[in-house]
Write a protein that holds these residues in place. Structure first.
Motif, PDB file in Angstrom:
ATOM      1  N   GLY A  91       0.732 -30.428  13.091  1.00  0.00           N
ATOM      2  CA  GLY A  91      -0.376 -30.358  12.074  1.00  0.00           C
ATOM      3  C   GLY A  91      -0.533 -31.448  11.597  1.00  0.00           C
ATOM      4  O   GLY A  91      -0.928 -32.474  12.290  1.00  0.00           O
ATOM      5  N   VAL A 150      -4.032 -34.217  11.764  1.00  0.00           N
ATOM      6  CA  VAL A 150      -3.164 -35.435  11.847  1.00  0.00           C
ATOM      7  C   VAL A 150      -4.368 -36.628  11.675  1.00  0.00           C
ATOM      8  O   VAL A 150      -3.688 -37.686  11.316  1.00  0.00           O
ATOM      9  CB  VAL A 150      -3.059 -35.562  13.707  1.00  0.00           C
ATOM     10  CG1 VAL A 150      -4.136 -35.484  14.158  1.00  0.00           C
ATOM     11  CG2 VAL A 150      -2.111 -36.590  13.758  1.00  0.00           C
ATOM     12  N   GLU A 203      -7.873 -32.552  20.660  1.00  0.00           N
ATOM     13  CA  GLU A 203      -7.002 -32.325  20.378  1.00  0.00           C
ATOM     14  C   GLU A 203      -6.581 -32.894  18.766  1.00  0.00           C
ATOM     15  O   GLU A 203      -5.969 -32.350  18.066  1.00  0.00           O
ATOM     16  CB  GLU A 203      -5.686 -32.842  21.159  1.00  0.00           C
ATOM     17  CG  GLU A 203      -4.273 -32.507  20.992  1.00  0.00           C
ATOM     18  CD  GLU A 203      -4.109 -31.039  20.936  1.00  0.00           C
ATOM     19  OE1 GLU A 203      -3.350 -30.403  19.777  1.00  0.00           O
ATOM     20  OE2 GLU A 203      -4.521 -30.327  21.835  1.00  0.00           O
ATOM     21  N   LEU A 204      -7.146 -33.698  18.592  1.00  0.00           N
ATOM     22  CA  LEU A 204      -7.066 -34.375  17.198  1.00  0.00           C
ATOM     23  C   LEU A 204      -7.915 -33.723  16.109  1.00  0.00           C
ATOM     24  O   LEU A 204      -7.699 -33.771  14.798  1.00  0.00           O
ATOM     25  CB  LEU A 204      -7.511 -35.923  17.352  1.00  0.00           C
ATOM     26  CG  LEU A 204      -6.708 -36.789  18.142  1.00  0.00           C
ATOM     27  CD1 LEU A 204      -7.119 -38.076  17.907  1.00  0.00           C
ATOM     28  CD2 LEU A 204      -5.231 -36.806  17.729  1.00  0.00           C
ATOM     29  N   THR A 205      -9.099 -33.032  16.544  1.00  0.00           N
ATOM     30  CA  THR A 205      -9.970 -32.347  15.600  1.00  0.00           C
ATOM     31  C   THR A 205      -9.960 -30.638  15.775  1.00  0.00           C
ATOM     32  O   THR A 205     -10.719 -30.336  15.153  1.00  0.00           O
ATOM     33  CB  THR A 205     -11.361 -32.902  15.673  1.00  0.00           C
ATOM     34  OG1 THR A 205     -11.688 -32.618  17.298  1.00  0.00           O
ATOM     35  CG2 THR A 205     -11.219 -34.263  15.695  1.00  0.00           C
ATOM     36  N   ARG A 206      -9.066 -30.110  16.283  1.00  0.00           N
ATOM     37  CA  ARG A 206      -9.190 -28.447  16.661  1.00  0.00           C
ATOM     38  C   ARG A 206      -8.823 -28.129  15.237  1.00  0.00           C
ATOM     39  O   ARG A 206      -8.249 -28.454  14.571  1.00  0.00           O
ATOM     40  CB  ARG A 206      -7.957 -28.269  17.607  1.00  0.00           C
ATOM     41  CG  ARG A 206      -6.775 -28.436  17.433  1.00  0.00           C
ATOM     42  CD  ARG A 206      -5.394 -27.955  18.609  1.00  0.00           C
ATOM     43  NE  ARG A 206      -4.229 -28.622  18.264  1.00  0.00           N
ATOM     44  CZ  ARG A 206      -3.506 -28.017  17.545  1.00  0.00           C
ATOM     45  NH1 ARG A 206      -3.813 -27.106  16.439  1.00  0.00           N
ATOM     46  NH2 ARG A 206      -2.035 -28.586  17.177  1.00  0.00           N
ATOM     47  N   ALA A 234     -11.084 -28.887   8.338  1.00  0.00           N
ATOM     48  CA  ALA A 234     -10.321 -28.780   9.743  1.00  0.00           C
ATOM     49  C   ALA A 234     -11.199 -27.544  10.497  1.00  0.00           C
ATOM     50  O   ALA A 234     -11.470 -27.636  11.699  1.00  0.00           O
ATOM     51  CB  ALA A 234      -9.067 -28.775   9.590  1.00  0.00           C
ATOM     52  N   GLN A 291      -5.732 -28.596  12.571  1.00  0.00           N
ATOM     53  CA  GLN A 291      -5.260 -29.911  13.040  1.00  0.00           C
ATOM     54  C   GLN A 291      -5.641 -30.840  11.665  1.00  0.00           C
ATOM     55  O   GLN A 291      -6.951 -31.188  11.714  1.00  0.00           O
ATOM     56  CB  GLN A 291      -5.671 -30.582  14.336  1.00  0.00           C
ATOM     57  CG  GLN A 291      -4.811 -31.872  14.732  1.00  0.00           C
ATOM     58  CD  GLN A 291      -3.368 -31.689  14.826  1.00  0.00           C
ATOM     59  OE1 GLN A 291      -2.736 -32.062  13.616  1.00  0.00           O
ATOM     60  NE2 GLN A 291      -3.035 -31.507  15.795  1.00  0.00           N
ATOM     61  N   ALA A 317       0.621 -34.950  18.474  1.00  0.00           N
ATOM     62  CA  ALA A 317      -0.015 -34.204  17.303  1.00  0.00           C
ATOM     63  C   ALA A 317       0.253 -32.684  17.780  1.00  0.00           C
ATOM     64  O   ALA A 317       0.207 -31.611  16.709  1.00  0.00           O
ATOM     65  CB  ALA A 317      -1.492 -34.267  17.002  1.00  0.00           C
ATOM     66  N   ARG A 318       0.138 -32.287  18.758  1.00  0.00           N
ATOM     67  CA  ARG A 318       0.402 -30.857  19.211  1.00  0.00           C
ATOM     68  C   ARG A 318       1.512 -30.395  18.541  1.00  0.00           C
ATOM     69  O   ARG A 318       2.680 -30.545  18.672  1.00  0.00           O
ATOM     70  CB  ARG A 318       0.507 -30.781  20.671  1.00  0.00           C
ATOM     71  CG  ARG A 318      -0.754 -31.194  21.554  1.00  0.00           C
ATOM     72  CD  ARG A 318      -0.620 -30.768  23.144  1.00  0.00           C
ATOM     73  NE  ARG A 318      -1.791 -31.185  23.750  1.00  0.00           N
ATOM     74  CZ  ARG A 318      -1.715 -32.164  24.579  1.00  0.00           C
ATOM     75  NH1 ARG A 318      -0.322 -33.079  24.530  1.00  0.00           N
ATOM     76  NH2 ARG A 318      -2.793 -32.867  25.296  1.00  0.00           N
TER      77      ARG A 318
END
Length: 270
Positions: free
Chosen positions: A67, A113, A105-108, A266, A111, A63-64
């Protein structure tokens, strides 16, 4: 597409089982993917004999910089077969440490994803706690379904956490009644409505009550990996009930391209 997050408030009322069931009976056009976002670790890998990789860790890594690109799922999903259906899943490692490290990382901020174009994501978030690493997932979700048994203690736990849930959830809050309860949908809706109006001073808060789900050991064993699906597995009482739940949730999970509102969620979660 929208994000459906599922959780419980205490105990083990079968959230993972219900989440997999909903993913399995969903319309194929929704291209549902089940993502294990439980900070305590996943169950699907061991229950269904799936591979350790790819996993939630790989989804976070992919995901990094992408987006909300739905193409990331092509590389990180595994196929969980149930009869004539295949449910794409992103498993979480059994130990919670890796899951807790991957969730941010999935909810920054920015993001998307977990709500990519072209897919409906069902996120199994485990038990709700104020400090849970899955809290940002609930904040991103269009619908948060809290599964609970309609017993005196189960409803007490829901009432205890209701204010906290309303603070976190930006979409629709749904209370999904599991099997083994003593009260029906109307009774629970009345109890929660009175609590909202009299205790929380929030009479306009929108909390939907669905269920109860039936006790169905055969379907539960199938969804837990202990039984092979037969030709008529979707006709089992629990699966039929989950089809009804999916129908009730459908208007709240309308297919739509990402827009500024999705971006705002987000930012809130981050």
């Amino acid at each position: 597409m929208p994000l459906l997050a599922m959780c419980s408030v205490k105990g083990a009322p079968g959230v993972t089982t219900a989440a997999l069931g909903l993913a399995a009976v969903a319309d194929t056009w929704a291209r549902v993917v089940l993502v294990e976002c439980d900070p305590a670790g996943g169950d699907l890998m061991l229950r269904h004999g799936l591979a350790a990789k790819p996993s939630l860790v790989d989804l976070a890594s992919a995901a990094r910089g992408t987006g909300g690109d739905p193409a990331v799922y092509e590389a990180v999903t595994q196929e969980l077969a149930l009869g004539d259906r295949v449910a794409p899943v992103v498993v979480a490692p059994p130990g919670g440490a890796q899951s807790r490290a991957a969730l941010p990382e999935l909810t920054r901020a920015g993001q998307l994803v977990l709500s990519p174009p072209g897919r409906l994501v069902v996120a199994d978030c485990g038990r709700f706690e104020v400090s849970s690493p899955a809290r940002p997932v609930l904040a991103l979700a269009d619908v948060v379904a809290v599964q609970v048994r309609a017993t005196a203690d189960g409803l007490a736990h829901v009432r205890e956490h209701l204010a906290e849930l309303l603070d976190v959830v930006t979409g629709r809050l749904v209370v999904l009644l599991g099997h083994g309860g003593l009260y029906g949908e109307a009774d629970v809706a009345e109890v929660l409505g009175r609590h909202l109006a009299e205790e929380l001073m929030a009479p306009d808060a929108d909390v939907t009550v669905l269920g109860p789900l039936p006790e169905d050991r055969q379907a539960a064993a199938l969804l837990s990996g202990g039984l092979v699906a037969g030709r008529r597995w979707q006709r089992l009482p629990l699966l039929r009930a989950l089809q009804g739940v999916a129908g009730e949730l459908a208007p709240l999970l309308v297919t739509a391209p990402h827009d500024e509102a999705a971006g705002a969620r987000a930012e809130t979660a981050g």
